[in-house]
Motif scaffolding. Structure first.
Motif, PDB file in Angstrom:
ATOM      1  N   LEU A  98       0.818  -1.211   0.000  1.00 42.82           N
ATOM      2  CA  LEU A  98       0.000   0.000   0.000  1.00 42.82           C
ATOM      3  C   LEU A  98       0.856   1.267   0.000  1.00 42.82           C
ATOM      4  CD1 LEU A  98      -3.030   0.869   0.182  1.00 42.82           C
ATOM      5  CD2 LEU A  98      -2.668   1.028   2.652  1.00 42.82           C
ATOM      6  N   VAL A  99       1.981   1.223   0.691  1.00 41.97           N
ATOM      7  CA  VAL A  99       2.835   2.411   0.781  1.00 41.97           C
ATOM      8  C   VAL A  99       3.993   2.389  -0.221  1.00 41.97           C
ATOM      9  CG1 VAL A  99       2.227   2.841   3.187  1.00 41.97           C
ATOM     10  CG2 VAL A  99       4.270   1.495   2.662  1.00 41.97           C
ATOM     11  N   GLY A 100       3.950   1.434  -1.146  1.00 47.56           N
ATOM     12  CA  GLY A 100       4.936   1.399  -2.216  1.00 47.56           C
ATOM     13  C   GLY A 100       6.233   0.673  -1.893  1.00 47.56           C
ATOM     14  N   ALA A 101       6.241  -0.115  -0.813  1.00 47.50           N
ATOM     15  CA  ALA A 101       7.455  -0.853  -0.444  1.00 47.50           C
ATOM     16  C   ALA A 101       7.462  -2.260  -1.028  1.00 47.50           C
ATOM     17  CB  ALA A 101       7.601  -0.913   1.077  1.00 47.50           C
ATOM     18  N   GLY A 102       6.426  -2.619  -1.765  1.00 50.96           N
ATOM     19  CA  GLY A 102       6.343  -3.938  -2.373  1.00 50.96           C
ATOM     20  C   GLY A 102       5.945  -5.019  -1.388  1.00 50.96           C
ATOM     21  N   VAL A 103       5.698  -6.203  -1.917  1.00 50.90           N
ATOM     22  CA  VAL A 103       5.319  -7.339  -1.082  1.00 50.90           C
ATOM     23  C   VAL A 103       6.461  -7.635  -0.114  1.00 50.90           C
ATOM     24  CG1 VAL A 103       4.772  -9.805  -1.091  1.00 50.90           C
ATOM     25  CG2 VAL A 103       3.773  -8.306  -2.816  1.00 50.90           C
ATOM     26  N   MET A 104       6.134  -7.801   1.125  1.00 48.86           N
ATOM     27  CA  MET A 104       7.079  -8.066   2.222  1.00 48.86           C
ATOM     28  C   MET A 104       8.047  -6.913   2.453  1.00 48.86           C
ATOM     29  SD  MET A 104       7.873 -12.127   1.604  1.00 48.86           S
ATOM     30  CE  MET A 104       9.004 -12.238   2.976  1.00 48.86           C
ATOM     31  N   GLY A 105       7.854  -5.782   1.800  1.00 44.10           N
ATOM     32  CA  GLY A 105       8.755  -4.651   1.941  1.00 44.10           C
ATOM     33  C   GLY A 105      10.055  -4.831   1.190  1.00 44.10           C
ATOM     34  N   LEU A 106      10.091  -5.818   0.288  1.00 44.39           N
ATOM     35  CA  LEU A 106      11.339  -6.144  -0.399  1.00 44.39           C
ATOM     36  C   LEU A 106      11.837  -5.029  -1.318  1.00 44.39           C
ATOM     37  CD1 LEU A 106      10.745  -9.917  -1.126  1.00 44.39           C
ATOM     38  CD2 LEU A 106      12.307  -8.911   0.545  1.00 44.39           C
ATOM     39  N   ASP A 107      10.932  -4.185  -1.804  1.00 42.07           N
ATOM     40  CA  ASP A 107      11.382  -3.064  -2.639  1.00 42.07           C
ATOM     41  C   ASP A 107      12.176  -2.054  -1.816  1.00 42.07           C
ATOM     42  OD1 ASP A 107      10.107  -4.295  -4.729  1.00 42.07           O
ATOM     43  OD2 ASP A 107       8.477  -2.837  -4.879  1.00 42.07           O
ATOM     44  N   ALA A 108      12.005  -2.087  -0.499  1.00 45.51           N
ATOM     45  CA  ALA A 108      12.738  -1.192   0.390  1.00 45.51           C
ATOM     46  C   ALA A 108      13.968  -1.886   0.984  1.00 45.51           C
ATOM     47  CB  ALA A 108      11.821  -0.701   1.510  1.00 45.51           C
ATOM     48  N   GLY A 109      14.136  -3.168   0.690  1.00 42.67           N
ATOM     49  CA  GLY A 109      15.300  -3.909   1.172  1.00 42.67           C
ATOM     50  C   GLY A 109      14.928  -5.008   2.160  1.00 42.67           C
ATOM     51  N   LEU A 110      15.760  -6.022   2.193  1.00 41.07           N
ATOM     52  CA  LEU A 110      15.535  -7.164   3.072  1.00 41.07           C
ATOM     53  C   LEU A 110      15.524  -6.752   4.543  1.00 41.07           C
ATOM     54  CD1 LEU A 110      15.061 -10.195   3.188  1.00 41.07           C
ATOM     55  CD2 LEU A 110      17.545 -10.512   3.211  1.00 41.07           C
ATOM     56  N   ASP A 111      16.295  -5.709   4.881  1.00 41.11           N
ATOM     57  CA  ASP A 111      16.294  -5.250   6.266  1.00 41.11           C
ATOM     58  C   ASP A 111      14.915  -4.745   6.687  1.00 41.11           C
ATOM     59  OD1 ASP A 111      16.715  -3.140   4.465  1.00 41.11           O
ATOM     60  OD2 ASP A 111      17.651  -1.892   6.003  1.00 41.11           O
ATOM     61  N   MET A 112      14.140  -4.226   5.754  1.00 40.00           N
ATOM     62  CA  MET A 112      12.769  -3.786   6.050  1.00 40.00           C
ATOM     63  C   MET A 112      11.896  -4.995   6.381  1.00 40.00           C
ATOM     64  SD  MET A 112      10.564  -1.277   6.285  1.00 40.00           S
ATOM     65  CE  MET A 112      11.017   0.132   5.305  1.00 40.00           C
ATOM     66  N   THR A 113      12.039  -6.057   5.613  1.00 37.94           N
ATOM     67  CA  THR A 113      11.256  -7.270   5.835  1.00 37.94           C
ATOM     68  C   THR A 113      11.553  -7.863   7.206  1.00 37.94           C
ATOM     69  OG1 THR A 113      11.332  -7.730   3.467  1.00 37.94           O
ATOM     70  CG2 THR A 113      10.751  -9.563   4.917  1.00 37.94           C
TER      71      THR A 113
END
Length: 120
Positions: A98-113
């Motif tokens: 929803l906030v543009g970080a991709g599924v599991m937040g992977l677009d923002a990096g593995l550290d986000m996940t």
């Protein structure tokens, strides 16, 4: 029949949200990173972000209070089961996309996940 202690659940949710924010600060994510992001993404400002963030914390605690007796395993493991399911379903597959970080937040990096699971 199980009854929810509403005051304790709401207090626990608000306290948990404060601890969530403090842990985020210690992790170097800044103070109120989630409320700021919510306010920015919705265009409704920081006050809405803070209200939404703390309301969500209280609602999750109420939900946990209601379903904890039905969860599998001993009482000490039930919070871990609940929070893992909550992070996977509501954060990784709903909030992050929803906030543009991709599924599991992977677009923002593995550290986000990984960080989202640890932080919760």
């Amino acid at each position: 029949m199980h009854k929810i202690n509403w005051r304790r659940a709401i207090f626990a949710g608000l306290l948990g949200t404060i601890l969530f924010d403090l842990f985020g600060l210690v992790m170097g994510m800044g103070w109120w990173d989630i409320p700021s992001m919510l306010g920015e993404q919705t265009g409704l400002g920081l006050a809405y972000g803070v209200f939404g963030h703390f309301s969500n914390g209280a609602l999750l605690a109420i939900l946990y209070a209601g379903i904890a007796p039905s969860l599998w395993g001993p009482a000490w493991i039930r919070p871990f089961i609940f929070i893992t399911a909550q992070v996977v379903a509501l954060v990784w597959f709903f909030m992050f996309p929803l906030v543009g970080a991709g599924v599991m937040g992977l677009d923002a990096g593995l550290d986000m996940t990984i960080g989202s699971l640890v932080r919760h």
